[in-house]
Design a protein around this motif. Structure first.
Motif, PDB file in Angstrom:
ATOM      1  N   SER A  53     -15.922   4.302 -14.280  1.00  0.00           N
ATOM      2  CA  SER A  53     -14.854   5.115 -13.960  1.00  0.00           C
ATOM      3  C   SER A  53     -15.453   6.504 -12.792  1.00  0.00           C
ATOM      4  O   SER A  53     -16.480   6.456 -12.857  1.00  0.00           O
ATOM      5  CB  SER A  53     -14.517   5.823 -15.237  1.00  0.00           C
ATOM      6  OG  SER A  53     -15.316   6.569 -15.687  1.00  0.00           O
ATOM      7  N   GLU A  54     -14.726   7.259 -12.649  1.00  0.00           N
ATOM      8  CA  GLU A  54     -15.141   8.213 -11.648  1.00  0.00           C
ATOM      9  C   GLU A  54     -16.126   9.073 -12.574  1.00  0.00           C
ATOM     10  O   GLU A  54     -16.989   9.551 -12.025  1.00  0.00           O
ATOM     11  CB  GLU A  54     -13.769   9.083 -11.231  1.00  0.00           C
ATOM     12  CG  GLU A  54     -14.447  10.157 -10.182  1.00  0.00           C
ATOM     13  CD  GLU A  54     -14.954   9.726  -8.962  1.00  0.00           C
ATOM     14  OE1 GLU A  54     -16.030  10.432  -8.424  1.00  0.00           O
ATOM     15  OE2 GLU A  54     -14.652   8.540  -8.569  1.00  0.00           O
ATOM     16  N   LYS A  90      -2.895  -0.927  -5.314  1.00  0.00           N
ATOM     17  CA  LYS A  90      -4.292  -0.884  -5.255  1.00  0.00           C
ATOM     18  C   LYS A  90      -4.869  -2.239  -4.880  1.00  0.00           C
ATOM     19  O   LYS A  90      -4.452  -3.100  -5.828  1.00  0.00           O
ATOM     20  CB  LYS A  90      -4.993  -0.260  -6.141  1.00  0.00           C
ATOM     21  CG  LYS A  90      -4.667   1.253  -6.675  1.00  0.00           C
ATOM     22  CD  LYS A  90      -5.609   2.152  -5.725  1.00  0.00           C
ATOM     23  CE  LYS A  90      -5.249   3.648  -6.039  1.00  0.00           C
ATOM     24  NZ  LYS A  90      -5.097   4.584  -5.325  1.00  0.00           N
ATOM     25  N   ARG A 138     -10.928  -5.518  -6.759  1.00  0.00           N
ATOM     26  CA  ARG A 138     -11.075  -5.483  -8.054  1.00  0.00           C
ATOM     27  C   ARG A 138     -11.176  -4.200  -8.567  1.00  0.00           C
ATOM     28  O   ARG A 138     -11.398  -2.988  -7.830  1.00  0.00           O
ATOM     29  CB  ARG A 138     -12.564  -5.942  -8.173  1.00  0.00           C
ATOM     30  CG  ARG A 138     -12.758  -7.273  -8.286  1.00  0.00           C
ATOM     31  CD  ARG A 138     -14.033  -7.829  -8.917  1.00  0.00           C
ATOM     32  NE  ARG A 138     -15.208  -7.228  -8.174  1.00  0.00           N
ATOM     33  CZ  ARG A 138     -16.465  -7.620  -8.374  1.00  0.00           C
ATOM     34  NH1 ARG A 138     -16.758  -8.559  -9.075  1.00  0.00           N
ATOM     35  NH2 ARG A 138     -17.466  -6.980  -7.909  1.00  0.00           N
ATOM     36  N   LYS A 139     -10.984  -3.869  -9.882  1.00  0.00           N
ATOM     37  CA  LYS A 139     -10.933  -2.613 -10.502  1.00  0.00           C
ATOM     38  C   LYS A 139     -12.561  -2.196 -10.504  1.00  0.00           C
ATOM     39  O   LYS A 139     -13.185  -2.714 -10.988  1.00  0.00           O
ATOM     40  CB  LYS A 139     -10.317  -2.867 -11.747  1.00  0.00           C
ATOM     41  CG  LYS A 139     -10.137  -1.760 -12.617  1.00  0.00           C
ATOM     42  CD  LYS A 139      -9.525  -1.821 -14.116  1.00  0.00           C
ATOM     43  CE  LYS A 139      -9.457  -0.481 -14.842  1.00  0.00           C
ATOM     44  NZ  LYS A 139      -8.987  -0.606 -16.090  1.00  0.00           N
ATOM     45  N   PRO A 140     -12.651  -0.998 -10.086  1.00  0.00           N
ATOM     46  CA  PRO A 140     -14.010  -0.525 -10.288  1.00  0.00           C
ATOM     47  C   PRO A 140     -14.412  -0.625 -11.809  1.00  0.00           C
ATOM     48  O   PRO A 140     -14.091  -0.466 -12.808  1.00  0.00           O
ATOM     49  CB  PRO A 140     -14.071   1.050  -9.886  1.00  0.00           C
ATOM     50  CG  PRO A 140     -12.656   0.970  -9.391  1.00  0.00           C
ATOM     51  CD  PRO A 140     -11.969   0.024  -9.998  1.00  0.00           C
ATOM     52  N   LYS A 141     -15.799  -1.251 -11.979  1.00  0.00           N
ATOM     53  CA  LYS A 141     -16.562  -1.305 -13.210  1.00  0.00           C
ATOM     54  C   LYS A 141     -17.028   0.014 -13.785  1.00  0.00           C
ATOM     55  O   LYS A 141     -16.820   0.403 -15.281  1.00  0.00           O
ATOM     56  CB  LYS A 141     -17.944  -2.119 -13.102  1.00  0.00           C
ATOM     57  CG  LYS A 141     -17.609  -3.575 -12.859  1.00  0.00           C
ATOM     58  CD  LYS A 141     -19.028  -4.267 -12.954  1.00  0.00           C
ATOM     59  CE  LYS A 141     -18.677  -5.794 -12.581  1.00  0.00           C
ATOM     60  NZ  LYS A 141     -19.732  -6.572 -13.037  1.00  0.00           N
ATOM     61  N   LYS A 181       0.902  -1.285   0.113  1.00  0.00           N
ATOM     62  CA  LYS A 181      -0.089  -0.067   0.043  1.00  0.00           C
ATOM     63  C   LYS A 181       0.839   1.197   0.030  1.00  0.00           C
ATOM     64  O   LYS A 181       0.609   2.167  -0.824  1.00  0.00           O
ATOM     65  CB  LYS A 181      -0.879  -0.002   1.398  1.00  0.00           C
ATOM     66  CG  LYS A 181      -2.211  -1.089   1.092  1.00  0.00           C
ATOM     67  CD  LYS A 181      -3.058  -0.833   2.149  1.00  0.00           C
ATOM     68  CE  LYS A 181      -4.300  -1.707   2.060  1.00  0.00           C
ATOM     69  NZ  LYS A 181      -5.064  -1.593   3.101  1.00  0.00           N
TER      70      LYS A 181
END
Length: 181
Positions: free
Chosen positions: A146-147, A138, A141-144, A133
């Motif tokens: 985006s911001e 990170k 899971r990778k976010p589905k 860290k």
């Protein structure tokens, strides 16, 4: 009090005969037998034996490796047998008789060592995670979305568009859109 036995060989070419004779001679009333690798976690006959255990029963094997392939697995099984109020005995390993004080001592010592080992692994894993860290790694899971997509979905919700329509346009589940804040 019943004497329940477990006999296992790893391949179809091997025979259970020797184990069955030894277990019967030792007083086994019921023998659960299977031809399956000990490395497999799903051993149906072992599961059946564990399910029928009653307080006062004795689980009997010819050798320790017939019950479990690793120390951790073996200790876990012996602990489960003990929690059921039963005892464990290995014919080929006389110290492994949890109905005797020596056998219980041996089980307790090995269980304590195994717990210590698990704690050390947990500590090392935690330290490694902290270092990772700090290095910017990170986890998870990778976010589905985006911001930008999250903000856009919130604007569309505020404009009155249904959750189902928004979710469908991003190819995600409705619950994901409903959890956005």
């Amino acid at each position: 009090m019943a004497v329940l036995a477990y006999a296992r060989v790893s391949t179809q070419d091997q025979h259970l005969t020797g184990q069955l004779e030894a277990l019967k001679a030792a007083g086994a009333e019921t023998i659960f037998k299977e031809k399956i690798s000990g490395a497999r976690a799903d051993r149906p006959q072992l599961a059946k034996l564990m399910a029928v255990l009653q307080p006062g029963d004795v689980v009997l094997v010819t050798k320790l490796d017939r019950l479990g392939r690793s120390t951790r697995e073996l200790l876990d099984l012996i602990e489960r047998i003990g929690k059921a109020g039963a005892a464990f005995r290995s014919l080929g390993d006389p110290l492994w008789d949890t109905s005797s004080s020596q056998g219980r001592l041996l089980s307790t010592l090995l269980a304590a060592i195994a717990e210590f080992e698990r704690d050390l692994i947990r500590e090392r894993t935690g330290e490694g995670r902290t270092r990772a860290k700090a290095a910017g790694v990170k986890f998870g899971r990778k976010p589905k979305l985006s911001e930008y997509q999250r903000k856009e979905a919130l604007r569309r919700r505020a404009a009155g568009e249904t959750l189902a329509e928004i979710a469908k346009s991003y190819a995600v589940d409705i619950s994901m859109i409903s959890r956005l804040r």
